[in-house]
Design a protein around this motif. Structure first.
Motif, short mmCIF file in Angstrom:
data_model
loop_
_atom_site.label_atom_id
_atom_site.label_comp_id
_atom_site.label_asym_id
_atom_site.label_seq_id
_atom_site.Cartn_x
_atom_site.Cartn_y
_atom_site.Cartn_z
N LEU A 204 6.56 -5.90 24.31
CA LEU A 204 7.43 -5.72 23.14
C LEU A 204 8.91 -5.87 23.51
O LEU A 204 9.70 -6.44 22.74
N GLN A 205 9.28 -5.39 24.68
CA GLN A 205 10.67 -5.54 25.12
C GLN A 205 11.04 -7.00 25.27
O GLN A 205 12.12 -7.44 24.84
N LEU A 206 10.14 -7.79 25.85
CA LEU A 206 10.41 -9.22 26.02
C LEU A 206 10.44 -9.92 24.66
O LEU A 206 11.31 -10.77 24.41
N TYR A 207 9.51 -9.54 23.78
CA TYR A 207 9.46 -10.16 22.45
C TYR A 207 10.79 -9.96 21.72
O TYR A 207 11.37 -10.90 21.17
N LYS A 208 11.29 -8.72 21.72
CA LYS A 208 12.52 -8.42 20.99
C LYS A 208 13.73 -9.08 21.64
O LYS A 208 14.69 -9.46 20.95
N LYS A 209 13.67 -9.25 22.96
CA LYS A 209 14.77 -9.90 23.66
C LYS A 209 14.81 -11.40 23.37
O LYS A 209 15.87 -11.96 23.10
N VAL A 210 13.64 -12.03 23.42
CA VAL A 210 13.56 -13.48 23.23
C VAL A 210 13.64 -13.87 21.76
O VAL A 210 14.21 -14.91 21.41
N LEU A 211 13.11 -13.01 20.88
CA LEU A 211 13.04 -13.34 19.45
C LEU A 211 13.71 -12.25 18.61
O LEU A 211 13.07 -11.57 17.81
N PRO A 212 15.02 -12.07 18.78
CA PRO A 212 15.71 -10.97 18.09
C PRO A 212 15.74 -11.15 16.57
O PRO A 212 15.96 -10.18 15.84
#
Length: 246
Positions: A204-212
């Motif tokens: 989830l951290q990567l998702y929010k970082k890559v796809l804000p």
């Protein structure tokens, strides 16, 4: 049922190699071919001029990413995507942890056909149960239904071929993650956080970082890899909230 009350038409399909669809072997199963089949189905149903809301899960997430890439690049025959909602899939290879048996089957070489023939209901249900939450385990009847779908058309013998999608995700990461990063289509994620395949909080951290620009719905802590089965009401509400937001 909740989807049919909200939308004029709902289409649910079995991909080739899955469910009650054809399961040819030997065959080179690929995400690209599956995306082309979806486009063909949309044309066949006379929906190619309609704007379509895509709702996907796991393997379907990757097919949806390829469809999104084609749409954004105006590829001939691409479907008109109105929105995309993803759920619990290996969108990022770097935060995707396939189960041990999946690793063996996708890279097992000559061992893989032997393992697929040895696969039985006991090993299937044990493996599947490990990616459901502790309070949302399928019933024995549901396990048998799933196993029956897998065994239809000797589907257990093509599992190793289908699992090549894991390697395809790595090879085409830039294309498929890039499609999500550059799209102007409304994007949402429904996520079961107990998922061992796409674990929290790393995924989830990567998702929010890559796809804000994407919105996210995180379901209850005990919901795992199959949120649409484990919490159908929560899943539906999260999806309809997304759809009603634009």
């Amino acid at each position: 049922e909740g989807l049919t009350q909200r939308f004029h038409r709902v289409v649910a399909l079995d991909f080739m190699g899955f469910g009650f669809s054809d399961k040819p072997r030997p065959h080179h199963y690929s995400i690209f071919e599956q995306a082309s089949i979806v486009e063909g189905l949309v044309r066949h149903l006379g929906l190619h001029h309609q704007r379509i809301n895509l709702l996907s899960h796991d393997y379907g997430d990757t097919v949806a990413q390829e469809l999104l890439h084609r749409y954004e690049h105006n590829k001939t025959g691409s479907i008109l995507i109105n929105s995309l909602c993803l759920s619990n899939g290996g969108i990022f290879p770097e935060t995707h942890y396939p189960r041990f048996i999946q690793k063996i089957l996708k890279d097992g070489g000559l061992l893989s056909p032997i393992i697929t023939r040895l696969m039985n209901f006991f090993f299937f249900s044990r493996g599947l149960g490990s990616v459901f939450g502790p309070y949302t385990q399928p019933s024995q009847a549901e396990y048998w239904d799933m196993w029956t779908a897998v065994r239809t058309n000797d589907g257990n013998l093509v599992v190793d071929s289908i699992l090549q999608y894991i390697n395809q995700r790595k090879k085409h990461r830039d294309r498929w993650v890039g499609a999500l990063m550059s799209t102007s289509v409304p994007l949402h994620l429904i996520y079961g956080p107990l998922d061992p395949v796409n674990p929290h909080p790393e995924f989830l951290q990567l998702y929010k970082k890559v796809l804000p620009m994407s919105t996210v719905s995180v379901l209850d802590d005990h919901i795992s890899h199959y949120p649409q089965l484990e919490d159908p009401t929560g899943f539906l509400n999260a999806y309809l909230n997304f759809i009603n937001s634009f």
